[in-house]
Each structure stands twice: as C-alpha cells, then as structure tokens.
Design a protein around this motif. Structure first.
Motif, PDB file in Angstrom:
ATOM      1  N   ALA A  82       0.815  -1.226   0.000  1.00  0.00           N
ATOM      2  CA  ALA A  82       0.000   0.000   0.000  1.00  0.00           C
ATOM      3  C   ALA A  82       0.843   1.269   0.000  1.00  0.00           C
ATOM      4  N   GLY A  83       2.174   1.115   0.109  1.00  0.00           N
ATOM      5  CA  GLY A  83       3.046   2.279   0.113  1.00  0.00           C
ATOM      6  C   GLY A  83       3.046   3.044   1.423  1.00  0.00           C
ATOM      7  N   LEU A  84       2.679   2.384   2.514  1.00  0.00           N
ATOM      8  CA  LEU A  84       2.664   3.055   3.813  1.00  0.00           C
ATOM      9  C   LEU A  84       4.081   3.136   4.376  1.00  0.00           C
ATOM     10  N   SER A  85       4.378   4.211   5.051  1.00  0.00           N
ATOM     11  CA  SER A  85       5.651   4.337   5.751  1.00  0.00           C
ATOM     12  C   SER A  85       5.547   3.657   7.108  1.00  0.00           C
ATOM     13  N   TYR A  86       6.679   3.517   7.772  1.00  0.00           N
ATOM     14  CA  TYR A  86       6.619   2.899   9.095  1.00  0.00           C
ATOM     15  C   TYR A  86       5.859   3.794  10.066  1.00  0.00           C
ATOM     16  N   ARG A  87       5.897   5.102   9.846  1.00  0.00           N
ATOM     17  CA  ARG A  87       5.134   6.012  10.701  1.00  0.00           C
ATOM     18  C   ARG A  87       3.635   5.841  10.484  1.00  0.00           C
ATOM     19  N   ASP A  88       3.221   5.610   9.230  1.00  0.00           N
ATOM     20  CA  ASP A  88       1.801   5.353   8.953  1.00  0.00           C
ATOM     21  C   ASP A  88       1.326   4.087   9.667  1.00  0.00           C
ATOM     22  N   LEU A  89       2.189   3.060   9.648  1.00  0.00           N
ATOM     23  CA  LEU A  89       1.810   1.779  10.245  1.00  0.00           C
ATOM     24  C   LEU A  89       1.655   1.899  11.760  1.00  0.00           C
ATOM     25  N   ARG A  90       2.258   2.896  12.335  1.00  0.00           N
ATOM     26  CA  ARG A  90       2.111   3.129  13.777  1.00  0.00           C
ATOM     27  C   ARG A  90       0.656   3.317  14.184  1.00  0.00           C
ATOM     28  N   HIS A  91      -0.164   3.808  13.272  1.00  0.00           N
ATOM     29  CA  HIS A  91      -1.557   4.125  13.606  1.00  0.00           C
ATOM     30  C   HIS A  91      -2.448   2.883  13.664  1.00  0.00           C
ATOM     31  N   ALA A  92      -1.947   1.751  13.193  1.00  0.00           N
ATOM     32  CA  ALA A  92      -2.745   0.531  13.239  1.00  0.00           C
ATOM     33  C   ALA A  92      -2.899   0.076  14.693  1.00  0.00           C
ATOM     34  N   ILE A  93      -4.104  -0.364  15.032  1.00  0.00           N
ATOM     35  CA  ILE A  93      -4.377  -0.867  16.378  1.00  0.00           C
ATOM     36  C   ILE A  93      -4.475  -2.382  16.275  1.00  0.00           C
ATOM     37  N   PHE A  94      -3.400  -3.071  16.628  1.00  0.00           N
ATOM     38  CA  PHE A  94      -3.351  -4.520  16.504  1.00  0.00           C
ATOM     39  C   PHE A  94      -3.956  -5.192  17.734  1.00  0.00           C
ATOM     40  N   THR A  95      -4.656  -6.278  17.503  1.00  0.00           N
ATOM     41  CA  THR A  95      -5.360  -6.979  18.571  1.00  0.00           C
ATOM     42  C   THR A  95      -4.398  -7.538  19.613  1.00  0.00           C
ATOM     43  N   HIS A  96      -4.806  -7.448  20.862  1.00  0.00           N
ATOM     44  CA  HIS A  96      -4.042  -8.009  21.980  1.00  0.00           C
ATOM     45  C   HIS A  96      -4.698  -9.323  22.420  1.00  0.00           C
ATOM     46  N   PRO A  97      -3.942 -10.378  22.701  1.00  0.00           N
ATOM     47  CA  PRO A  97      -2.494 -10.530  22.489  1.00  0.00           C
ATOM     48  C   PRO A  97      -2.240 -11.370  21.240  1.00  0.00           C
ATOM     49  N   THR A  98      -1.731 -10.744  20.199  1.00  0.00           N
ATOM     50  CA  THR A  98      -1.338 -11.437  18.973  1.00  0.00           C
ATOM     51  C   THR A  98       0.134 -11.167  18.707  1.00  0.00           C
ATOM     52  N   MET A  99       0.692 -11.948  17.785  1.00  0.00           N
ATOM     53  CA  MET A  99       2.067 -11.675  17.384  1.00  0.00           C
ATOM     54  C   MET A  99       2.160 -10.346  16.651  1.00  0.00           C
ATOM     55  N   ALA A 100       1.146 -10.037  15.841  1.00  0.00           N
ATOM     56  CA  ALA A 100       1.161  -8.770  15.104  1.00  0.00           C
ATOM     57  C   ALA A 100       1.191  -7.578  16.043  1.00  0.00           C
ATOM     58  N   GLU A 101       0.672  -7.749  17.245  1.00  0.00           N
ATOM     59  CA  GLU A 101       0.699  -6.654  18.214  1.00  0.00           C
ATOM     60  C   GLU A 101       2.127  -6.215  18.527  1.00  0.00           C
ATOM     61  N   GLY A 102       3.080  -7.110  18.309  1.00  0.00           N
ATOM     62  CA  GLY A 102       4.470  -6.739  18.518  1.00  0.00           C
ATOM     63  C   GLY A 102       4.884  -5.543  17.681  1.00  0.00           C
ATOM     64  N   LEU A 103       4.228  -5.365  16.526  1.00  0.00           N
ATOM     65  CA  LEU A 103       4.534  -4.214  15.676  1.00  0.00           C
ATOM     66  C   LEU A 103       4.226  -2.901  16.391  1.00  0.00           C
ATOM     67  N   THR A 104       3.216  -2.903  17.251  1.00  0.00           N
ATOM     68  CA  THR A 104       2.868  -1.695  17.997  1.00  0.00           C
ATOM     69  C   THR A 104       4.064  -1.179  18.784  1.00  0.00           C
ATOM     70  N   PHE A 105       4.772  -2.105  19.409  1.00  0.00           N
ATOM     71  CA  PHE A 105       5.892  -1.722  20.268  1.00  0.00           C
ATOM     72  C   PHE A 105       7.177  -1.551  19.472  1.00  0.00           C
ATOM     73  N   LEU A 106       7.360  -2.354  18.421  1.00  0.00           N
ATOM     74  CA  LEU A 106       8.526  -2.166  17.554  1.00  0.00           C
ATOM     75  C   LEU A 106       8.525  -0.772  16.944  1.00  0.00           C
ATOM     76  N   LEU A 107       7.374  -0.334  16.460  1.00  0.00           N
ATOM     77  CA  LEU A 107       7.274   0.922  15.719  1.00  0.00           C
ATOM     78  C   LEU A 107       7.324   2.150  16.628  1.00  0.00           C
ATOM     79  N   ARG A 108       7.210   1.954  17.923  1.00  0.00           N
ATOM     80  CA  ARG A 108       7.337   3.084  18.857  1.00  0.00           C
ATOM     81  C   ARG A 108       8.797   3.482  19.034  1.00  0.00           C
ATOM     82  N   ASN A 109       9.705   2.584  18.673  1.00  0.00           N
ATOM     83  CA  ASN A 109      11.130   2.864  18.841  1.00  0.00           C
ATOM     84  C   ASN A 109      11.619   3.854  17.795  1.00  0.00           C
TER      85      ASN A 109
END
Length: 466
Positions: free
Chosen positions: A432-459
């Motif tokens: 989709a051409g999203l930047s890593y900052r755009d992906l920060r806005h996704a709200i991933f379900t807890h507790p899933t592996m994809a939720e790890g992106l929430t914390f990775l992208l905060r760095n």
C-alpha cells in the motif's frame, strides 16, 4: 499414433501456475489440455510444500508432548509412530489429488497423463501413461515444468543412494542418525522435524552460516536453536567423499576450517539446491531458448523466445515458492486478458517453517548492503511480544529495515513463533506504500504476534552497526 489434435491452450506441467491457468482459461470458454507426467497438481500438494508442513506439524506435536509437564499435562509416552505419521500425510495428499481432479472436471480442462516431448513449434508428442501416443498442438502454449533436487557430483554420493526431500517425506521408519547435506530452507526444516521425532541429526553446511541468504544474526539464531535442540552442525564444511548406503550405514568425509572430519550415520539427506526440468524435452525444436543455468529465458511478462509460448514457475527462474508461481499465473493471465502486468519489482515474501518460523519480506540488511542502499533499523526481541509469554516461546527477534533518507519500509524480518503473522501485516503495508510512521496508527489486537509491531514501531530507528 492418433491424428494430430489442436487446442486453444496447451499447458505442459500441472503445477501451481499451470493448473490455475488451465482451470481459468477453460472456465472462460477455451479448449484447454494439460499434460502431466506424474504429479497431479505439481510437487506442492504431492511431495513438497504441503506434505513437508504436514510432517513438520506432526513433529511439533511430538515436541510438545515431550514438553508436556512444562504446560501442566501428564503423559506416559511420547513415542513416535512413523507409520501413523505417514498415514496422516498420505490421507491429506490423497484428498488434495481428488480435489485437483474435481477441479479439472468442473472446469472442463482436459488432464492428460504422460510424458511430453517437443516435435515442433507449439507441438508435443505425449507418451501416455496407459500406453500409446498423442500429438497435440496449441494455439498458445504454457510451460510449467518445475525443478528437481540436485545431487552434487561428490565421489561416492550417488552410489550411496541418498534421499532427497521426496524420499525422506515418505519414510515409514525413523532414522537412527540422519546426516543432512545442506543448510538451506529444505534441509533445515526437515532436519529439525526428524530431530523432534527422536532421530539424531547432523547438518553439514559448506557456507559460513545456516540459511546463507539471510542476515548473519538470523543464521546465528538458527544455529543456537539447533544446538539447543540437540543437533550437531558443521559450518564451512565441504563434503569430499561418501561411503556406504543410506538407510544402512553412511560415512561422510568433510574438510573445512576445522580440518578434515568424518561423520557416520544411518541415513543421508541431500538438500543442496534444485535444477530445472528443461533437459531432454526438445525445447530447441520449439524455438524456446534457455539461459546459462538451464532455466527458460523469459521477459518480464514471462514470454519465451518462441512466439505465443510462455513459461511459469520454477522452470522460468522465478523464486522457488508456490506463491511466486501463483503470481506468475496472475501476470500471464492478466496480460492475456488485456492487462499490463509484469514480474518487475514485485514484492515477494519468504517463510521457513522451522519452529520458530523465519519470515521475511523485502530487503534484509545483507541485501541492502549488497545494493549500496543506506538504511536504518528498528529491532526488538520476540520476548517483548506478550503473545510469546502465553505460548512459552520467547525465542527470536524482529527487525525492520527503513530507508535512511525517508520513512519507507524496505524490508522486515521475523524469527519467532508465528512469524508469518506480523510479516503479512508489514507486507500489506509495503504494497500500500505506507511508511513505518503510517503503520504506527494501526491498532493490533491483543495478544497477537502482530501486536508486537505496535511496540517495535514506537522505537526510534537507529543506524546499523557492523
């Protein structure tokens, strides 16, 4: 020989790309014939992807059984019954074959079982499995010939009758000591599965790391995993000679950085790469040229050097994954029906089904450095993903490669439990051409592996240190 037959669409090989093209074109009203030598549906449902993942899952169940007390479950025995393992796999394969036959019947495409050899432009003679020969020409022809495992030219290796993945995936008896030549995806997946079933396993890899196309930290993590599970791994080891017979006793002589060595075992698996099934088919009579490695030469639309002849999948040099072959079908069919698709710059993902999984999409650090692309990194251990705590599977890490001069995502690698889940999310963002900052806005379900992106992208992305 019967009279010369003509069809609108002639497909040689019923693998992923070939079968979907046949079913789709037949459903659109074309007269379609598919010639298949042996494996209805190609290697994936019969002897490769799906059977291997079936066996790997059985091994994982056995591995869980050996760890039952860790999860509060009492078991008296976790013995492996390879005959039962194989029965489950064969039932799956039988069901998949029937599914394919049903699809052929429903689509109207004719499936012809036999060996095809070219006798002219877009024309083959087919030696039928049941006897006899048919000569068939197609207005348009599609080659989906696949690849086969390589057995390297090492003294004594061929005489030892080694297994490839095909024979190993059909074993009814657990090897006492399996020696695996090759530390790529196939060798690593099957080595771990056999170890978890209870075999002693030794891996011999000529390169300096396991999974040689991946970053060094990935190779090191897999090496640590294998050694923790009791496997022996020899890196930088060249196989010089093989003695004995696989299934009885084999003796492998190696040489490398640690000097000469001997590995003795009962079974031998060769997982040293693949070669295209393009020899001895008479392709030159059809005007189809090969490249220097024996793959069919194609352009970015998968057209060959012969008019109205296309090649798809492994034989065309496409990445050797079923999902890549399916995309080859998409590219070809789109162009046949008025579209304008190419294989140029397509974003392919990779997944190795060790446990934990290795998943990657786009560039890794190694690829970025090879291309001279400056980059930044986001990294995080999998233990920081709370889902891993619920599974007691904290091993591994995830890392994202980000452009140095923008916020574009260049690639993403995960080595950890259910790694394909967050990888698919990042792949979708990259498409989709999203930047890593755009992906920060996704709200991933807890507790899933994809939720790890929430914390990775905060760095904050950091420059790599080498």
């Amino acid at each position: 020989m019967s009279s010369h037959e003509n069809v609108d669409i002639l497909v040689v090989g019923s693998g992923e790309a070939g079968k979907y093209l046949a079913w789709t074109m037949a459903g659109e009203g074309h007269r379609v014939a598919v010639v298949e030598r042996a494996l209805i549906g190609g290697s994936c449902p019969n002897i490769a992807c799906l059977p291997s993942k079936n066996i790997i899952h059985s091994a994982k169940v056995r591995w869980f059984a050996t760890r039952a007390a860790e999860f509060g479950v009492e078991l008296e025995s976790a013995a492996t019954d390879m005959k039962a393992v194989q029965a489950r796999k064969r039932a799956m394969v039988d069901g998949l074959r029937q599914l394919h036959l049903d699809r052929y019947q429903a689509s109207g495409a004719e499936l012809i079982m036999g060996d095809a050899r070219f006798v002219g432009e877009k024309t083959v003679d087919v030696e039928l499995v049941g006897g006899g020969t048919r000569r068939i020409s197609g207005e348009r022809m599609f080659l989906n010939l696949g690849t086969r495992a390589i057995v390297p030219d090492v003294p004594g290796l061929m005489a030892a009758r080694p297994m490839t993945h095909v024979e190993l995936l059909d074993l009814d008896r657990l090897p006492e000591h399996l020696i695996v030549i090759g530390g790529g995806y196939v060798g690593l997946e099957l080595a771990q599965a056999m170890c978890r079933f209870g075999a002693r396993v030794t891996v011999i890899e000529h390169g300096s790391q396991l999974a040689g196309y991946e970053d060094p930290d990935v190779g090191a993590a897999i090496l640590e995993l294998f050694r923790d599970e009791g496997m022996t791994v020899h890196l930088g080891a060249e196989v010089r000679r093989v003695e004995g017979t696989s299934g009885d006793r084999v003796r492998v002589s190696t040489a490398g950085g640690d000097g000469e060595g001997i590995v003795e075992g009962t079974h031998l698996l060769v997982a040293a790469g693949r070669t295209p099934n393009t020899d001895d088919l008479g392709l030159e009579l059809a005007g189809v040229e090969l490249n220097e490695k024996g793959y069919i030469a194609v352009d970015e639309r998968l057209a060959t050097t012969a008019a109205n002849v296309w090649a798809m999948g492994d034989c065309a040099g496409s990445p050797q994954f079923t999902h890549a072959a399916f995309d080859d079908f998409r590219v070809v069919h789109d162009n046949l029906t008025g579209g304008d698709s190419t294989t140029r710059d397509r974003l392919l993902a990779y997944c190795m089904y060790t446990d934990p999984e290795l998943a990657r999409v786009g560039l890794n650090e190694t690829g970025a450095r090879r291309r001279g692309i400056p980059y930044r990194l986001l990294t995080m251990p999998m233990a920081a993903v709370l889902r891993t705590r619920t599974l007691s599977e904290p091993r591994g890490f995830m890392k994202m490669v980000i452009a140095a001069d923008s916020d574009d995502i260049l690639g993403f690698t995960v080595f950890g439990a259910e790694a394909s889940e967050p990888m698919a999310a990042v792949q979708t963002a990259m498409v989709a051409g999203l930047s890593y900052r755009d992906l920060r806005h996704a709200i991933f379900t807890h507790p899933t592996m994809a939720e790890g992106l929430t914390f990775l992208l905060r760095n904050r992305p950091t420059a790599p240190s080498h």
